[in-house]
Write an enzyme that holds these catalytic residues in place. Structure first.
Site, mmCIF file in Angstrom:
data_model
loop_
_atom_site.group_PDB
_atom_site.id
_atom_site.type_symbol
_atom_site.label_atom_id
_atom_site.label_comp_id
_atom_site.label_asym_id
_atom_site.label_seq_id
_atom_site.Cartn_x
_atom_site.Cartn_y
_atom_site.Cartn_z
ATOM 1 N N TYR A 233 3.851 9.628 -4.899
ATOM 2 C CA TYR A 233 3.271 9.117 -3.647
ATOM 3 C C TYR A 233 3.602 10.035 -2.476
ATOM 4 O O TYR A 233 2.722 10.418 -1.705
ATOM 5 C CB TYR A 233 3.802 7.705 -3.374
ATOM 6 C CG TYR A 233 3.205 7.046 -2.144
ATOM 7 C CD1 TYR A 233 1.931 6.482 -2.184
ATOM 8 C CD2 TYR A 233 3.911 6.987 -0.943
ATOM 9 C CE1 TYR A 233 1.380 5.877 -1.061
ATOM 10 C CE2 TYR A 233 3.367 6.381 0.184
ATOM 11 C CZ TYR A 233 2.104 5.827 0.121
ATOM 12 O OH TYR A 233 1.555 5.223 1.239
ATOM 13 N N ASP B 51 -15.701 3.588 -5.308
ATOM 14 C CA ASP B 51 -14.466 3.950 -6.003
ATOM 15 C C ASP B 51 -14.234 5.427 -5.705
ATOM 16 O O ASP B 51 -15.020 6.290 -6.141
ATOM 17 C CB ASP B 51 -14.626 3.716 -7.509
ATOM 18 C CG ASP B 51 -13.366 4.073 -8.287
ATOM 19 O OD1 ASP B 51 -12.517 4.834 -7.770
ATOM 20 O OD2 ASP B 51 -13.235 3.596 -9.433
ATOM 21 N N LYS C 176 0.936 12.303 -0.232
ATOM 22 C CA LYS C 176 0.698 12.114 1.198
ATOM 23 C C LYS C 176 0.986 13.397 1.980
ATOM 24 O O LYS C 176 0.361 13.641 3.025
ATOM 25 C CB LYS C 176 1.521 10.931 1.720
ATOM 26 C CG LYS C 176 1.072 9.578 1.151
ATOM 27 C CD LYS C 176 -0.375 9.251 1.505
ATOM 28 C CE LYS C 176 -0.772 7.831 1.131
ATOM 29 N NZ LYS C 176 -2.168 7.503 1.473
ATOM 30 N N LEU D 119 -4.548 -2.677 5.215
ATOM 31 C CA LEU D 119 -4.794 -1.923 6.446
ATOM 32 C C LEU D 119 -6.272 -1.588 6.625
ATOM 33 O O LEU D 119 -6.779 -1.573 7.756
ATOM 34 C CB LEU D 119 -3.961 -0.635 6.438
ATOM 35 C CG LEU D 119 -2.442 -0.861 6.526
ATOM 36 C CD1 LEU D 119 -1.693 0.407 6.124
ATOM 37 C CD2 LEU D 119 -2.037 -1.300 7.926
ATOM 38 N N ASN E 98 -8.904 5.672 3.775
ATOM 39 C CA ASN E 98 -7.765 4.752 3.767
ATOM 40 C C ASN E 98 -7.287 4.400 2.363
ATOM 41 O O ASN E 98 -6.101 4.111 2.176
ATOM 42 C CB ASN E 98 -8.175 3.467 4.514
ATOM 43 C CG ASN E 98 -7.215 2.331 4.281
ATOM 44 O OD1 ASN E 98 -6.141 2.293 4.866
ATOM 45 N ND2 ASN E 98 -7.578 1.400 3.390
ATOM 46 N N THR F 296 1.856 -5.208 3.115
ATOM 47 C CA THR F 296 0.582 -5.269 2.384
ATOM 48 C C THR F 296 0.906 -5.361 0.893
ATOM 49 O O THR F 296 2.066 -5.234 0.478
ATOM 50 C CB THR F 296 -0.297 -4.014 2.613
ATOM 51 O OG1 THR F 296 0.355 -2.891 2.015
ATOM 52 C CG2 THR F 296 -0.576 -3.762 4.080
HETATM 53 N N1 LIG Z 1 1.481 -0.504 3.822
HETATM 54 C C1 LIG Z 1 2.253 0.486 4.219
HETATM 55 O O1 LIG Z 1 3.443 0.303 4.544
HETATM 56 C C2 LIG Z 1 1.706 1.868 4.304
HETATM 57 C C3 LIG Z 1 2.498 2.833 4.936
HETATM 58 C C4 LIG Z 1 2.002 4.125 5.024
HETATM 59 C C5 LIG Z 1 0.765 4.430 4.503
HETATM 60 N N2 LIG Z 1 0.023 3.455 3.893
HETATM 61 C C6 LIG Z 1 -1.295 3.839 3.384
HETATM 62 O O2 LIG Z 1 -2.263 2.981 3.934
HETATM 63 C C7 LIG Z 1 -3.415 2.936 3.079
HETATM 64 C C8 LIG Z 1 -3.806 1.486 2.862
HETATM 65 O O3 LIG Z 1 -2.760 0.861 2.130
HETATM 66 P P1 LIG Z 1 -2.396 -0.691 2.259
HETATM 67 O O4 LIG Z 1 -0.979 -0.749 2.644
HETATM 68 O O5 LIG Z 1 -3.402 -1.404 3.036
HETATM 69 O O6 LIG Z 1 -2.448 -1.091 0.715
HETATM 70 P P2 LIG Z 1 -3.314 -2.179 -0.102
HETATM 71 O O7 LIG Z 1 -3.285 -3.483 0.605
HETATM 72 O O8 LIG Z 1 -2.807 -2.070 -1.491
HETATM 73 O O9 LIG Z 1 -4.803 -1.610 0.001
HETATM 74 C C9 LIG Z 1 -5.166 -0.441 -0.652
HETATM 75 C C10 LIG Z 1 -6.677 -0.416 -0.712
HETATM 76 O O10 LIG Z 1 -7.079 0.792 -1.407
HETATM 77 C C11 LIG Z 1 -8.000 0.410 -2.397
HETATM 78 N N3 LIG Z 1 -8.099 1.362 -3.499
HETATM 79 C C12 LIG Z 1 -7.155 1.756 -4.380
HETATM 80 N N4 LIG Z 1 -7.671 2.618 -5.259
HETATM 81 C C13 LIG Z 1 -8.980 2.779 -4.931
HETATM 82 C C14 LIG Z 1 -10.051 3.518 -5.456
HETATM 83 N N5 LIG Z 1 -9.915 4.287 -6.550
HETATM 84 N N6 LIG Z 1 -11.261 3.466 -4.838
HETATM 85 C C15 LIG Z 1 -11.434 2.701 -3.750
HETATM 86 N N7 LIG Z 1 -10.465 1.936 -3.221
HETATM 87 C C16 LIG Z 1 -9.255 1.987 -3.805
HETATM 88 C C17 LIG Z 1 -7.540 -0.952 -2.860
HETATM 89 O O11 LIG Z 1 -8.559 -1.602 -3.582
HETATM 90 P P3 LIG Z 1 -8.220 -2.741 -4.712
HETATM 91 O O12 LIG Z 1 -8.014 -4.015 -3.959
HETATM 92 O O13 LIG Z 1 -9.439 -2.735 -5.578
HETATM 93 O O14 LIG Z 1 -6.979 -2.294 -5.433
HETATM 94 C C18 LIG Z 1 -7.259 -1.582 -1.508
HETATM 95 O O15 LIG Z 1 -8.458 -2.006 -0.901
HETATM 96 C C19 LIG Z 1 -3.015 3.668 1.807
HETATM 97 O O16 LIG Z 1 -3.526 4.989 1.839
HETATM 98 C C20 LIG Z 1 -1.488 3.702 1.884
HETATM 99 O O17 LIG Z 1 -0.945 4.766 1.173
HETATM 100 C C21 LIG Z 1 0.460 2.188 3.787
#
Ligand SMILES: NC(=O)c1ccc[n+]([C@@H]2O[C@H](COP(=O)([O-])OP(=O)(O)OC[C@H]3O[C@@H](n4cnc5c(N)ncnc54)[C@H](OP(=O)(O)O)[C@@H]3O)[C@@H](O)[C@H]2O)c1
Length: 239
Positions: free
Chosen positions: A164, A61, A168, A21, A88, A197
């Protein structure tokens, strides 16, 4: 006093933007004319993602004070500073039986999802305070909404994820407290919706474009926009 042309540019920092995202948000905001600082903890993947999109890579980070301070210092030297912060970055932690959740497991999730937002926000506030239109978007989840998780008609009511979900929920109250304490800024929290994702092994039914609709909408609000709200693509989310 800033130059007039700097006030016409929007500088945006997105954490965790090398994929998912955050990456899609970067792509869409660049298309809308933002200068995007693409935060990623891994330099190779972050640099590659930034090059693909035409963003500026910053190694970030969110769990590391020195890393966050270095990004704040770097942005402080850029013309135009910072206008929009999108918190994010997030991790899922362990899903399942709550009896298995240890304090260490929960702390690890909070370190990224909760304290990461505080760490980054606190470091960036002096920069945002110099913006003509400071905006913060925090990415939470319907899994952090009491209204959603307690609604048996919502799929979120059947997801057991102690660390989690509670992390949130904390993000929603962090947002309310920041919004109340910083009335000169627009600070809102978003539920992207269940999106395919890496976070969920691509099980979500939404595309990343759908999942970033609310993030992009709230990242592009003007001075008359809302603050202290919880929104998804359809509108207001219950707390
Ligand atoms: N996908 C869904 O259905 C969904 C629904 C509701 C909320 N969300 C929220 O949306 C946000 C983005 O999630 P996503 O679905 O896009 O997941 P994702 O594809 O797993 O991406 C998560 C991102 O966060 C980064 N990250 C994790 N730990 C970190 C740290 N310590 N410092 C900096 N970056 C870090 C990851 O980096 P690396 O690549 O290095 O791991 C990755 O770039 C999150 O907050 C998640 O909780 C997602």
């Amino acid at each position: 006093m800033r130059d007039w042309y700097l006030d016409r540019m929007t500088n945006t920092l997105i954490t965790g933007a090398n994929k998912g995202l955050g990456y899609e948000t970067a792509r869409r905001l660049i298309a809308l004319g933002h200068t995007v600082y693409l935060g990623a903890r891994d330099p190779e993947r972050g640099q590659a993602a930034a090059e693909r999109l035409g963003a500026r890579f910053v190694q970030l980070d969110v769990t590391n004070d020195a890393s966050v301070a270095a990004v704040a210092a770097l942005l402080g030297e850029q013309p135009g500073g910072l206008d929009v912060l999108i918190n994010n970055a997030g991790i899922a932690g362990t899903i399942g039986d709550p009896r298995a959740a240890t304090a260490a497991d929960v702390r690890a999730v909070y370190e990224t999802n909760v304290f990461g937002i505080v760490r980054v926000t606190q470091a960036m506030l002096p920069l945002l305070e110099r913006s003509q239109n400071p905006v913060i978007v925090n990415v939470a989840s319907g899994l952090g909404s009491f209204g959603v998780v307690l609604d048996p008609n919502r799929m979120e009511s059947r997801v057991p994820a102690l660390a989690y979900c509670s992390s949130k929920s904390a993000v929603t109250m962090l947002t309310v407290q920041y919004a109340k304490g910083l009335p000169g800024m627009r600070i809102n929290v978003v539920d992207p919706g269940y999106t395919a994702t890496d976070l969920n092994h691509h099980s979500g039914p939404q595309t990343v474009e759908q999942g970033t609709d609310a993030i992009v909408r709230l990242a592009t609000i003007g001075k008359d926009g809302p603050s202290g709200t919880f929104q998804d693509a359809a509108g207001t989310v219950p707390w």
